[in-house]
Structures are given as structure tokens and as C-alpha cells.
Design a protein around this motif. Structure first.
Motif, PDB file in Angstrom:
ATOM      1  N   TYR A 199      -2.223  10.115  25.217  1.00  0.00           N
ATOM      2  CA  TYR A 199      -2.194   8.664  25.409  1.00  0.00           C
ATOM      3  C   TYR A 199      -1.350   8.286  26.625  1.00  0.00           C
ATOM      4  N   ASN A 200      -0.156   8.874  26.753  1.00  0.00           N
ATOM      5  CA  ASN A 200       0.721   8.512  27.863  1.00  0.00           C
ATOM      6  C   ASN A 200       0.218   9.021  29.203  1.00  0.00           C
ATOM      7  N   PHE A 202      -2.297   6.393  30.000  1.00  0.00           N
ATOM      8  CA  PHE A 202      -1.567   5.160  30.306  1.00  0.00           C
ATOM      9  C   PHE A 202      -0.991   5.216  31.716  1.00  0.00           C
ATOM     10  N   ASP A 203      -0.390   6.356  32.089  1.00  0.00           N
ATOM     11  CA  ASP A 203       0.212   6.502  33.412  1.00  0.00           C
ATOM     12  C   ASP A 203      -0.829   6.462  34.533  1.00  0.00           C
ATOM     13  N   ARG A 235       7.559  -1.736  34.622  1.00  0.00           N
ATOM     14  CA  ARG A 235       6.952  -1.864  33.305  1.00  0.00           C
ATOM     15  C   ARG A 235       7.753  -2.871  32.501  1.00  0.00           C
ATOM     16  N   ARG A 281       5.039  -2.984  27.808  1.00  0.00           N
ATOM     17  CA  ARG A 281       5.571  -2.037  26.828  1.00  0.00           C
ATOM     18  C   ARG A 281       5.040  -2.350  25.429  1.00  0.00           C
ATOM     19  N   HIS A 295       1.424  -1.277  25.352  1.00  0.00           N
ATOM     20  CA  HIS A 295       1.422   0.185  25.290  1.00  0.00           C
ATOM     21  C   HIS A 295       1.631   0.650  23.855  1.00  0.00           C
ATOM     22  N   SER A 296       2.614   0.079  23.197  1.00  0.00           N
ATOM     23  CA  SER A 296       2.942   0.489  21.832  1.00  0.00           C
ATOM     24  C   SER A 296       1.862   0.096  20.831  1.00  0.00           C
ATOM     25  N   ASN A 331      10.593   3.657  24.279  1.00  0.00           N
ATOM     26  CA  ASN A 331       9.987   3.804  25.611  1.00  0.00           C
ATOM     27  C   ASN A 331      10.755   3.034  26.669  1.00  0.00           C
TER      28      ASN A 331
END
Length: 146
Positions: A59-60, A63-64, A73, A78, A81-82, A127
Motif C-alpha cells: 500500500y505505501n 501511495f508513494d 504531506r 494523512r 492515507h489511513s 505515520n
């Protein structure tokens, strides 16, 4: 601020740190709230944690790609993202929780909602803190290496 994407080592530190802290909080808390043996909740926490670490890395990384590490960010990003991470993980964790706890999918969904209510603010704060500490560490490393 760091201008390149996170390294595999940074991703591993991020994922392992997230999960170790989460297990230390969740296993005893869930055992108490659900009136289940600590061993059973610990086993479920470790199993879900292992699956979550793999999901976290995937996932990250995605995302990146959309929001590179060098970009600012802010808190709304955030939170998004969560929510995305936790929503995806509910789908993954639902059958696992039902199997380990020997409960229905509906009951497992209720358990997952409880975990979601914990993990959403936890993941936002973790995060945010990880980005801040990582940024500070790399900035300090860049200054000390000159």
C-alpha cells in the motif's frame, strides 16, 4: 526534506515499528474488551500483524508513487492515507478474524470495526510521527555529513 522514495529498509522499519507497537496495545485491550483469552487475541494480533506488514509495504509503495516522499504531506492527506489503508485491510482481515475467533463474518466485521476505530487515529499519528522523525533524522544526517 527527503527527495527520493523510501528505501526498502525504511519501509521495513516503518512497518515493523507500526506493528510491534500495535500488538503491544491491541492484544491485551482486545482480550479484555472481547473477553477472550490473551493467547487467542495475541495469536490473532500476530497473524493480522504479519498480513498487515505485507499490505503495508504494498500500500505505501503505491501511495508513494502518487504522493512522493519529498512532497509535503498535510493532515488531510494523512487521514485519506489511513482510511484507504484501514479500509483495504478490513477486507483482508475479515475472513482471518472470523476463522481464528470461530465467529461469523458479521461478528468478525464488528470486531474489525472496533480495530478500525483504534487503528485509524493510531495510523494517522504513527505515520505523521514517522515522517517527522525520518525527515529530521535525514536532515541531521545531511548536515553532519558535510
Amino acid at each position: 526534506m527527503q527527495s527520493q522514495n523510501r528505501t526498502l529498509a525504511e519501509r521495513i522499519v516503518h512497518a515493523v515499528g507500526f506493528e510491534v507497537i500495535a500488538i503491544a496495545i491491541c492484544a491485551p485491550l482486545a482480550a479484555w474488551v472481547l473477553d477472550k483469552p490473551l493467547f487467542q487475541m495475541g495469536a490473532l494480533s500476530i497473524l493480522l500483524s504479519t498480513v498487515a506488514m505485507v499490505w503495508n509495504l504494498i500500500y505505501n509503495a503505491v501511495f508513494d508513487k502518487f504522493f512522493p516522499v519529498g512532497q509535503k504531506r498535510r493532515m488531510p492527506l494523512r487521514v485519506a492515507h489511513s482510511v484507504g489503508f484501514e479500509g483495504g485491510f478490513i477486507l483482508i482481515g475479515l475472513p482471518i478474524a472470523a476463522w481464528v475467533l470461530d465467529i461469523t463474518l458479521l461478528q468478525a466485521f464488528m470486531v474489525e470495526i472496533g480495530f478500525f476505530l483504534f487503528f485509524l487515529p493510531y495510523s494517522v499519528m504513527y505515520n505523521w510521527a514517522f515522517d517527522a522523525l525520518c525527515d529530521r533524522w535525514f536532515r541531521c544526517q545531511a548536515v553532519s555529513s558535510k
